[in-house]
Motif scaffolding. Structure first.
Motif, PDB file in Angstrom:
ATOM      1  N   PHE A 260       0.799  -1.231   0.000  1.00  0.00           N
ATOM      2  CA  PHE A 260       0.000   0.000   0.000  1.00  0.00           C
ATOM      3  C   PHE A 260       0.831   1.280   0.000  1.00  0.00           C
ATOM      4  CE2 PHE A 260      -2.526  -3.183   2.379  1.00  0.00           C
ATOM      5  CZ  PHE A 260      -3.657  -3.221   1.588  1.00  0.00           C
ATOM      6  N   GLY A 261       2.100   1.212   0.376  1.00  0.00           N
ATOM      7  CA  GLY A 261       2.868   2.415   0.669  1.00  0.00           C
ATOM      8  C   GLY A 261       3.092   3.334  -0.502  1.00  0.00           C
ATOM      9  N   ASP A 262       3.489   2.782  -1.646  1.00  0.00           N
ATOM     10  CA  ASP A 262       3.783   3.644  -2.790  1.00  0.00           C
ATOM     11  C   ASP A 262       2.538   4.389  -3.262  1.00  0.00           C
ATOM     12  OD1 ASP A 262       6.359   2.800  -2.658  1.00  0.00           O
ATOM     13  OD2 ASP A 262       6.236   1.391  -4.345  1.00  0.00           O
ATOM     14  N   GLY A 263       1.403   3.689  -3.308  1.00  0.00           N
ATOM     15  CA  GLY A 263       0.167   4.358  -3.719  1.00  0.00           C
ATOM     16  C   GLY A 263      -0.265   5.416  -2.725  1.00  0.00           C
ATOM     17  N   LEU A 264      -0.114   5.138  -1.421  1.00  0.00           N
ATOM     18  CA  LEU A 264      -0.497   6.115  -0.411  1.00  0.00           C
ATOM     19  C   LEU A 264       0.415   7.340  -0.447  1.00  0.00           C
ATOM     20  CD1 LEU A 264      -2.150   6.952   2.056  1.00  0.00           C
ATOM     21  CD2 LEU A 264      -0.573   5.602   3.469  1.00  0.00           C
ATOM     22  N   LEU A 265       1.712   7.134  -0.612  1.00  0.00           N
ATOM     23  CA  LEU A 265       2.636   8.262  -0.657  1.00  0.00           C
ATOM     24  C   LEU A 265       2.387   9.138  -1.885  1.00  0.00           C
ATOM     25  CD1 LEU A 265       5.071   9.703   0.586  1.00  0.00           C
ATOM     26  CD2 LEU A 265       6.554   8.158  -0.736  1.00  0.00           C
ATOM     27  N   ASN A 266       2.142   8.510  -3.024  1.00  0.00           N
ATOM     28  CA  ASN A 266       1.882   9.273  -4.240  1.00  0.00           C
ATOM     29  C   ASN A 266       0.585  10.076  -4.114  1.00  0.00           C
ATOM     30  OD1 ASN A 266       2.379  10.136  -6.892  1.00  0.00           O
ATOM     31  ND2 ASN A 266       1.122   8.479  -7.757  1.00  0.00           N
ATOM     32  N   ASP A 282      -5.447   0.634 -10.668  1.00  0.00           N
ATOM     33  CA  ASP A 282      -5.651   1.936 -11.295  1.00  0.00           C
ATOM     34  C   ASP A 282      -6.585   2.825 -10.497  1.00  0.00           C
ATOM     35  OD1 ASP A 282      -7.814   0.337 -11.640  1.00  0.00           O
ATOM     36  OD2 ASP A 282      -8.104   0.774 -13.772  1.00  0.00           O
ATOM     37  N   GLY A 283      -6.807   2.541  -9.217  1.00  0.00           N
ATOM     38  CA  GLY A 283      -7.706   3.329  -8.388  1.00  0.00           C
ATOM     39  C   GLY A 283      -6.995   4.554  -7.837  1.00  0.00           C
ATOM     40  N   PRO A 284      -7.720   5.368  -7.047  1.00  0.00           N
ATOM     41  CA  PRO A 284      -7.103   6.571  -6.455  1.00  0.00           C
ATOM     42  C   PRO A 284      -6.003   6.212  -5.458  1.00  0.00           C
ATOM     43  CG  PRO A 284      -9.317   6.215  -5.581  1.00  0.00           C
ATOM     44  CD  PRO A 284      -9.147   5.247  -6.711  1.00  0.00           C
ATOM     45  N   TRP A 285      -6.117   5.049  -4.876  1.00  0.00           N
ATOM     46  CA  TRP A 285      -5.064   4.549  -3.979  1.00  0.00           C
ATOM     47  C   TRP A 285      -4.662   3.177  -4.499  1.00  0.00           C
ATOM     48  CZ3 TRP A 285      -5.537   4.388   2.098  1.00  0.00           C
ATOM     49  CH2 TRP A 285      -4.349   3.892   2.642  1.00  0.00           C
ATOM     50  N   PRO A 286      -3.757   3.126  -5.484  1.00  0.00           N
ATOM     51  CA  PRO A 286      -3.441   1.845  -6.128  1.00  0.00           C
ATOM     52  C   PRO A 286      -2.746   0.889  -5.169  1.00  0.00           C
ATOM     53  CG  PRO A 286      -1.952   3.557  -6.890  1.00  0.00           C
ATOM     54  CD  PRO A 286      -2.989   4.243  -6.054  1.00  0.00           C
ATOM     55  N   ALA A 400       8.289   7.456   8.686  1.00  0.00           N
ATOM     56  CA  ALA A 400       8.587   8.882   8.831  1.00  0.00           C
ATOM     57  C   ALA A 400       8.320   9.631   7.534  1.00  0.00           C
ATOM     58  CB  ALA A 400      10.033   9.073   9.272  1.00  0.00           C
ATOM     59  N   ALA A 401       8.578   8.984   6.388  1.00  0.00           N
ATOM     60  CA  ALA A 401       8.315   9.647   5.107  1.00  0.00           C
ATOM     61  C   ALA A 401       6.826   9.940   4.940  1.00  0.00           C
ATOM     62  CB  ALA A 401       8.824   8.773   3.962  1.00  0.00           C
ATOM     63  N   LEU A 402       5.980   8.999   5.329  1.00  0.00           N
ATOM     64  CA  LEU A 402       4.542   9.231   5.239  1.00  0.00           C
ATOM     65  C   LEU A 402       4.075  10.274   6.246  1.00  0.00           C
ATOM     66  CD1 LEU A 402       3.261   5.548   4.821  1.00  0.00           C
ATOM     67  CD2 LEU A 402       3.301   7.333   3.074  1.00  0.00           C
ATOM     68  N   GLY A 428      10.080   9.282  -8.287  1.00  0.00           N
ATOM     69  CA  GLY A 428       8.866   8.512  -8.070  1.00  0.00           C
ATOM     70  C   GLY A 428       8.732   8.063  -6.623  1.00  0.00           C
ATOM     71  N   PRO A 429       7.529   7.627  -6.239  1.00  0.00           N
ATOM     72  CA  PRO A 429       7.304   7.218  -4.840  1.00  0.00           C
ATOM     73  C   PRO A 429       8.057   5.959  -4.457  1.00  0.00           C
ATOM     74  CG  PRO A 429       5.371   6.727  -6.187  1.00  0.00           C
ATOM     75  CD  PRO A 429       6.295   7.527  -7.053  1.00  0.00           C
ATOM     76  N   GLY A 430       8.420   5.141  -5.427  1.00  0.00           N
ATOM     77  CA  GLY A 430       9.152   3.913  -5.100  1.00  0.00           C
ATOM     78  C   GLY A 430      10.573   4.140  -4.649  1.00  0.00           C
ATOM     79  N   SER A 431      11.092   5.363  -4.817  1.00  0.00           N
ATOM     80  CA  SER A 431      12.471   5.620  -4.417  1.00  0.00           C
ATOM     81  C   SER A 431      12.643   5.632  -2.903  1.00  0.00           C
ATOM     82  CB  SER A 431      12.930   6.959  -5.003  1.00  0.00           C
ATOM     83  OG  SER A 431      12.087   8.012  -4.571  1.00  0.00           O
ATOM     84  N   VAL A 432      11.573   5.978  -2.157  1.00  0.00           N
ATOM     85  CA  VAL A 432      11.680   6.024  -0.694  1.00  0.00           C
ATOM     86  C   VAL A 432      11.938   4.636  -0.121  1.00  0.00           C
ATOM     87  CG1 VAL A 432      10.451   6.553   1.435  1.00  0.00           C
ATOM     88  CG2 VAL A 432      10.301   8.118  -0.517  1.00  0.00           C
ATOM     89  N   PRO A 433      11.111   3.616  -0.406  1.00  0.00           N
ATOM     90  CA  PRO A 433      11.434   2.281   0.116  1.00  0.00           C
ATOM     91  C   PRO A 433      12.687   1.680  -0.514  1.00  0.00           C
ATOM     92  CG  PRO A 433       9.564   2.148  -1.364  1.00  0.00           C
ATOM     93  CD  PRO A 433       9.832   3.610  -1.148  1.00  0.00           C
ATOM     94  N   ALA A 434      12.961   2.053  -1.770  1.00  0.00           N
ATOM     95  CA  ALA A 434      14.152   1.492  -2.424  1.00  0.00           C
ATOM     96  C   ALA A 434      15.420   1.966  -1.721  1.00  0.00           C
ATOM     97  CB  ALA A 434      14.171   1.894  -3.899  1.00  0.00           C
ATOM     98  N   LEU A 435      15.504   3.263  -1.412  1.00  0.00           N
ATOM     99  CA  LEU A 435      16.691   3.772  -0.733  1.00  0.00           C
ATOM    100  C   LEU A 435      16.804   3.226   0.697  1.00  0.00           C
ATOM    101  CD1 LEU A 435      16.735   7.509  -1.899  1.00  0.00           C
ATOM    102  CD2 LEU A 435      18.232   5.643  -2.638  1.00  0.00           C
TER     103      LEU A 435
END
Length: 465
Positions: A260-266, A282-286, A400-402, A428-435
């Protein structure tokens, strides 16, 4: 009373020797002790006053004194204890010091008595010695070229009963390996069934299917991690296996963020989310189901990779003749096993992304899979502190990012979201968990290459592999 009678009176000796000051005065001062009889006889003749009894008694005492001195003069050895029973003996401590210096291995065995008594083979002693800081350089002080040869001598000299006598290691039962292999497939199968069932339901039934699926996958993971190469033994070589509560909770948080994290952060960066997730990509919270499905399916490759590493490491432990030699041979094995798991996870992710028609988030999924695999590998070998700490820090960083993005909506707090928004806009939002997961996985990889290349990490454990 006469002078002779005064000398013949019984009294407490004042000298441990046979002659004292009174004896010298008795026989005439400077007279030789050996001539005491003659001098006393002359004194008896000169008196002539009938004191024959006193003279005879003095002659007997002089004869007894000469008898006590005669053995020393004739070369007969007289012990110090017979001369002075109360004198302290300094020979025993010196003898013990010389014995300890001559046999340093005996002193080491006394220090590690419990290890020598419970060991079932020399390898267990070698692992225990290394865990206590004994290296090959230290072994040279005990007149051995390495820790393995020192452990062999300690095991040979230790007394072992029938219960600790080494027996040939029995091969695992055919059903044991098949059991944990099937359990490793269970989380992926349950997750795949849940993902397949979600598109065929809507509204409340979809929520029920999602909740039941999550519980089923959690139970499947619990069963897969309870046995086999990914299971934690009840006892390690150094004692009971440590327990670290909370590690599983942080691991579940990391997997939930992957879902859920990437969709929520975006959505949060854009001012949302405006509604709860519907389960659609493809929803508002993918919701990203492909990474989670790939991670659950990767439990089977993780189990086989851990089994391969553990079995080969123990085999090389038997063949190695030094700690440095063992570490040099196990390090490539560890890195190769780690790379093999990442390749299997990348292949599963590609298949899942294609089947579900979702983007393959390779960066965040591979880094998260590497982090979870290394943490579990360390835990199965009894090293639980570092994985728990690293997982806690990683989950805290993602949370903390959220939090900073939502906290920036408060008046005067807009600056809190600036770093996260800049990172999301750039990569992109995936960079936060990736790093976060990449830094954590790299830290654990360095720690693993230093920890699991020791002989003490591969001592025989009470669990089949």
């Amino acid at each position: 009373m006469s002078d002779l009678g005064e000398l013949d009176r019984p009294g407490t000796p004042t000298n441990p020797g046979a002659w004292d000051e009174r004896s010298g005065e008795w026989v005439g001062g400077d007279a030789d002790p050996g001539d005491g009889g003659a001098a006393l006889g002359d004194a008896s003749v000169r008196r002539g006053d009938g004191s024959t009894g006193h003279a005879r008694t003095g002659v007997d005492a002089a004869a007894a004194s000469r008898a006590a001195v005669t053995p020393a003069a004739s070369g007969t050895t007289t012990s110090a204890a017979s001369i002075s029973p109360t004198a302290p003996s300094s020979e025993a401590p010196a003898t013990r010091r010389r014995a300890t210096t001559a046999d340093p291995v005996k002193a080491l065995m006394h220090r590690h008595r419990d290890l020598c008594e419970r060991a079932v083979d020399p390898l267990e002693i070698a692992a225990g010695l290394e865990a206590h800081g004994v290296t090959d350089r230290t072994a040279t002080r005990f007149r051995h070229r390495d820790v393995f040869s020192l452990a062999e001598e300690m095991y040979a000299r230790a007394s072992h009963g029938e219960e600790t006598r080494p027996t040939p290691e029995a091969p695992p039962a055919p059903g044991a390996r098949a059991g944990w292999a099937l359990l490793a497939l269970l989380p992926g199968a349950l997750c795949a069934a849940t993902v397949i069932g979600l598109p065929f339901t809507h509204g409340r039934p979809r929520l029920v299917v999602a909740v039941v699926g999550v519980l089923a996958v959690a139970l499947g993971l619990r069963a897969a991690l309870a046995r086999g190469p990914l299971g934690v033994p009840d006892r390690t070589s150094s004692g009971p296996a440590p327990h670290t509560p909370g590690t599983g909770l942080w691991a579940c948080w990391l997997v939930a963020y992957a879902l859920f994290g990437d969709g929520l952060l975006n959505a949060a960066v854009g001012g949302g989310p405006d509604s709860l997730p519907t389960g659609a990509a493809d929803g508002p919270w993918p919701v990203a189901t492909a990474p989670v499905l790939a991670l659950t399916l990767a439990c089977a490759p993780a189990a086989w990779s851990a089994h391969l590493f553990t079995a080969r490491a123990r085999r090389r432990l038997t063949a190695s003749r030094g700690l440095a030699d063992f570490a040099a041979s196990v390090r490539p094995l560890l890195l190769g096993t780690f790379a093999l798991f990442l390749c299997a996870l990348a292949a599963l992710l590609a298949v899942c992304a294609t089947a579900l028609d979702q983007p393959a988030a390779y960066a965040q999924t591979l880094t998260l899979g590497a982090l979870l695999f290394l943490a579990r590998l360390l835990t199965t070998h009894g090293f639980t502190h570092a994985p728990a700490l690293v997982l806690t820090v990683t989950a805290t960083a993602e949370a903390a990012a959220l939090v900073t993005v939502f906290a920036a909506r408060l008046p005067g707090c807009g600056f809190l979201a600036t770093p996260v928004e800049a990172l999301v806009d750039a990569t992109g939002p995936g960079s936060v968990p990736a790093l976060a997961c990449a830094a954590a996985a790299l830290t654990l990889l360095v720690h693993t290459t230093r920890t699991l290349t020791r002989a003490s990490a591969h001592a025989p454990a009470d669990r089949p592999c």
